[in-house]
Design a protein around this motif. Structure first.
Motif, PDB file in Angstrom:
ATOM      1  N   ALA A  57      43.032  35.361  39.171  1.00  0.00           N
ATOM      2  CA  ALA A  57      41.981  35.989  39.970  1.00  0.00           C
ATOM      3  C   ALA A  57      41.732  37.419  39.502  1.00  0.00           C
ATOM      4  N   ILE A  58      40.487  37.844  39.669  1.00  0.00           N
ATOM      5  CA  ILE A  58      40.107  39.242  39.448  1.00  0.00           C
ATOM      6  C   ILE A  58      39.400  39.716  40.714  1.00  0.00           C
ATOM      7  N   THR A  59      39.969  40.695  41.379  1.00  0.00           N
ATOM      8  CA  THR A  59      39.322  41.275  42.556  1.00  0.00           C
ATOM      9  C   THR A  59      38.403  42.392  42.086  1.00  0.00           C
ATOM     10  N   LYS A  64      40.714  45.184  32.890  1.00  0.00           N
ATOM     11  CA  LYS A  64      39.579  46.111  32.892  1.00  0.00           C
ATOM     12  C   LYS A  64      38.959  46.278  34.280  1.00  0.00           C
ATOM     13  N   TYR A  65      38.868  45.165  35.044  1.00  0.00           N
ATOM     14  CA  TYR A  65      38.056  45.212  36.255  1.00  0.00           C
ATOM     15  C   TYR A  65      38.821  45.070  37.575  1.00  0.00           C
ATOM     16  N   SER A  66      39.997  44.477  37.544  1.00  0.00           N
ATOM     17  CA  SER A  66      40.636  44.156  38.818  1.00  0.00           C
ATOM     18  C   SER A  66      40.945  45.398  39.643  1.00  0.00           C
ATOM     19  N   THR A  67      40.590  45.342  40.917  1.00  0.00           N
ATOM     20  CA  THR A  67      40.910  46.441  41.826  1.00  0.00           C
ATOM     21  C   THR A  67      42.319  46.305  42.396  1.00  0.00           C
ATOM     22  N   THR A  68      42.974  45.208  42.081  1.00  0.00           N
ATOM     23  CA  THR A  68      44.354  44.997  42.521  1.00  0.00           C
ATOM     24  C   THR A  68      45.273  45.259  41.339  1.00  0.00           C
ATOM     25  N   GLU A  69      46.122  46.260  41.468  1.00  0.00           N
ATOM     26  CA  GLU A  69      46.941  46.707  40.337  1.00  0.00           C
ATOM     27  C   GLU A  69      47.829  45.600  39.792  1.00  0.00           C
ATOM     28  N   VAL A  70      48.441  44.827  40.679  1.00  0.00           N
ATOM     29  CA  VAL A  70      49.353  43.769  40.218  1.00  0.00           C
ATOM     30  C   VAL A  70      48.599  42.734  39.400  1.00  0.00           C
ATOM     31  N   LEU A  71      47.401  42.364  39.836  1.00  0.00           N
ATOM     32  CA  LEU A  71      46.608  41.393  39.084  1.00  0.00           C
ATOM     33  C   LEU A  71      46.129  41.985  37.764  1.00  0.00           C
ATOM     34  N   ALA A  72      45.840  43.254  37.749  1.00  0.00           N
ATOM     35  CA  ALA A  72      45.431  43.896  36.499  1.00  0.00           C
ATOM     36  C   ALA A  72      46.561  43.854  35.480  1.00  0.00           C
TER      37      ALA A  72
END
Length: 276
Positions: A131-133, A159-167
């Motif tokens: 997922a990318i938030t 580049k885009y995820s607003t969730t650090e863990v997912l980034a």
């Protein structure tokens, strides 16, 4: 529809039992030699592969019979399924040989696991989600366009995820236990409502979809089989791997030095003898 990242790199426990536990192939211990057997003497032979006393000394951590036989069992099982087990002079060597053997075996029997998994929401026993938030600053359609142009999902997540863990995880979604591939029941418990959202978006394996919640848009992806790690693929194919391991081990030509034990074909393990 909250999505939060967790530790990655582990896969959830499976409900299907293996005919032969893959965990048995994880044993890699060390030992000291016993009796008067010479250091270059052969302790075990499996389909032409040989293990010497010196090598066995590097695979167990004590001189007790149980530890010796556990190490010997591990080597024997791996040798039985390996075309080329290579030089095994340490626990790390044994782990590497195990990984090679299971990876080669997966190439032989993994088609069933792949086919089952690629059914996705239509019947796969497991879901592996990324997922990318995006929040409200970036449009999901623009991210999907980048993915279709060749950007990897991991690159887009960073580049885009607003969730650090997912980034940092490349978008790979894990539950609170760190599991990245979950059976459908556990997935629903871990991420309530997400299966419904994926169904509404008509998500299929390997194709990203854009959905939204109170925080903004998200890009969700049922990860493709080839994007899964080898460990994840092994877990999803474990029934087939277990059956294949059983066949290879049962058909192997095994000889164990009587000082160290006896190969029990029913138990698929080295057991004690009166001489051990």
């Amino acid at each position: 529809m909250p999505i939060s990242g967790g530790a990655t790199g582990r896969v959830s426990p499976v409900k299907r039992r293996l005919t032969l536990s893959i965990g048995a192939l994880l044993v890699a211990t060390t030992l000291s030699s016993c009796g008067s057997t010479g250091s270059n003497d052969v302790v075990a032979t499996v389909d032409g592969h040989e293990l010497t006393v010196d090598q066995l000394e590097a695979l167990a951590d004590s001189t007790t019979g149980t530890d010796v036989r556990s190490a010997l069992t591990a080597w024997t099982q791996i040798a039985a399924v390996s075309d080329d087990i290579g030089e095994v002079n340490s626990a790390a060597d044994l782990d590497a040989a195990r990984d090679r053997a299971l990876t080669e075996l997966l190439e032989e029997v993994g088609d069933k696991g792949r086919a089952d998994y690629e059914q996705g929401l239509a019947g796969s026993p497991y879901l592996c989600l990324a997922a990318i938030t995006l929040g409200t600053e970036t449009l999901g359609a623009d991210v999907v366009a980048e993915l279709q142009a060749g950007t990897t999902f991991a690159e887009a997540a960073e580049k885009y995820s607003t969730t650090e863990v997912l980034a940092s995880s490349g978008g790979v979604l894990a539950n609170s236990s760190g599991a990245t591939c979950l059976d459908t029941a556990t997935f629903e418990q871990s991420f309530p409502g997400i299966i419904t959202v994926l169904n509404d978006a008509q998500a299929t394996v390997g194709s990203p979809v854009v959905v939204s919640d109170a925080s903004g848009e998200l890009v969700l992806l049922l990860r493709g089989w080839d994007e899964l790690t080898i460990d994840e693929q092994r877990v999803l194919s474990q029934l087939e791997l277990g059956e294949a391991l059983t066949v290879h081990i049962d058909e192997a030509d095994v000889s164990i030095h009587p000082r160290y034990g006896l190969w029990d074909r029913e138990a698929r393990a080295v057991v004690a003898t009166s001489e051990g």
